[in-house]
Design a protein around this motif. Structure first.
Motif, mmCIF file in Angstrom:
data_model
loop_
_atom_site.group_PDB
_atom_site.id
_atom_site.type_symbol
_atom_site.label_atom_id
_atom_site.label_comp_id
_atom_site.label_asym_id
_atom_site.label_seq_id
_atom_site.Cartn_x
_atom_site.Cartn_y
_atom_site.Cartn_z
ATOM 1 N N ILE A 171 0.837 -1.202 0.000
ATOM 2 C CA ILE A 171 0.000 0.000 0.000
ATOM 3 C C ILE A 171 0.873 1.254 0.000
ATOM 4 O O ILE A 171 0.568 2.237 -0.683
ATOM 5 N N ILE A 221 0.838 4.140 -2.825
ATOM 6 C CA ILE A 221 0.696 5.576 -2.561
ATOM 7 C C ILE A 221 1.728 6.359 -3.365
ATOM 8 O O ILE A 221 1.412 7.375 -4.000
ATOM 9 N N ARG A 263 -5.542 11.306 -2.793
ATOM 10 C CA ARG A 263 -4.927 9.986 -2.633
ATOM 11 C C ARG A 263 -5.396 9.327 -1.339
ATOM 12 O O ARG A 263 -5.680 8.133 -1.302
ATOM 13 N N LEU A 311 -7.284 5.820 -0.924
ATOM 14 C CA LEU A 311 -6.627 4.708 -0.256
ATOM 15 C C LEU A 311 -7.319 4.263 1.026
ATOM 16 O O LEU A 311 -7.127 3.129 1.455
#
Length: 144
Positions: free
Chosen positions: A109, A113, A126, A130
């Motif tokens: 993850i 990003i 973002r 996320l």
């Protein structure tokens, strides 16, 4: 507003003191929420103009900034992605490629990003993308 203004140091100019008092009033309204957030923003904008703290052109100039439209469009796009099965497919793809190890998923993850930074320049958009992705990943592996 005037009660807050009286507590400010005497050497502060009217413009700075009124701006500071309106800011503190806004913080109090946001913290205790006696009125909705949108209404609090309207009260702050009206007070800024009525107390002649800023010119109306200066106050409204932030709404014409392209950055505002970039963030709004990005959040709208993210909300659209979040309401389709696409976010679920991406989360399953991450779990499939990285396994169920929390450490590997965290690293995956984090890399995602950084990869998204090339395409989505704003941090808030973002993060908005996320958060549901990370929640789906955690739910799909059964972790808490």
């Amino acid at each position: 507003g005037s009660l807050i203004y009286t507590g400010i140091a005497p050497g502060v100019s009217w413009t700075a003191g009124s701006a500071l008092s309106i800011l503190l009033l806004g913080l109090i309204l946001w913290a205790f929420e006696p009125i909705p957030f949108g209404m609090t923003s309207m009260v702050i904008m009206v007070l800024l103009v009525m107390l002649q703290t800023v010119n109306i052109d200066v106050m409204l100039s932030g709404f014409s900034s392209p950055a505002v439209f970039l963030v709004v469009a990005g959040v709208m796009l993210v909300q659209g992605v979040g309401q389709t099965p696409l976010i679920q497919r991406i989360s399953y793809g991450l779990v499939y490629k990285l396994g169920t190890s929390l450490r590997r998923l965290f690293i995956g993850i984090f890399v995602l990003i950084q990869f998204l930074a090339f395409f989505i320049p704003t941090n808030s958009v973002r993060a908005t993308l996320l958060l549901p992705l990370a929640t789906r990943v955690v739910d799909s592996i059964g972790a808490e």
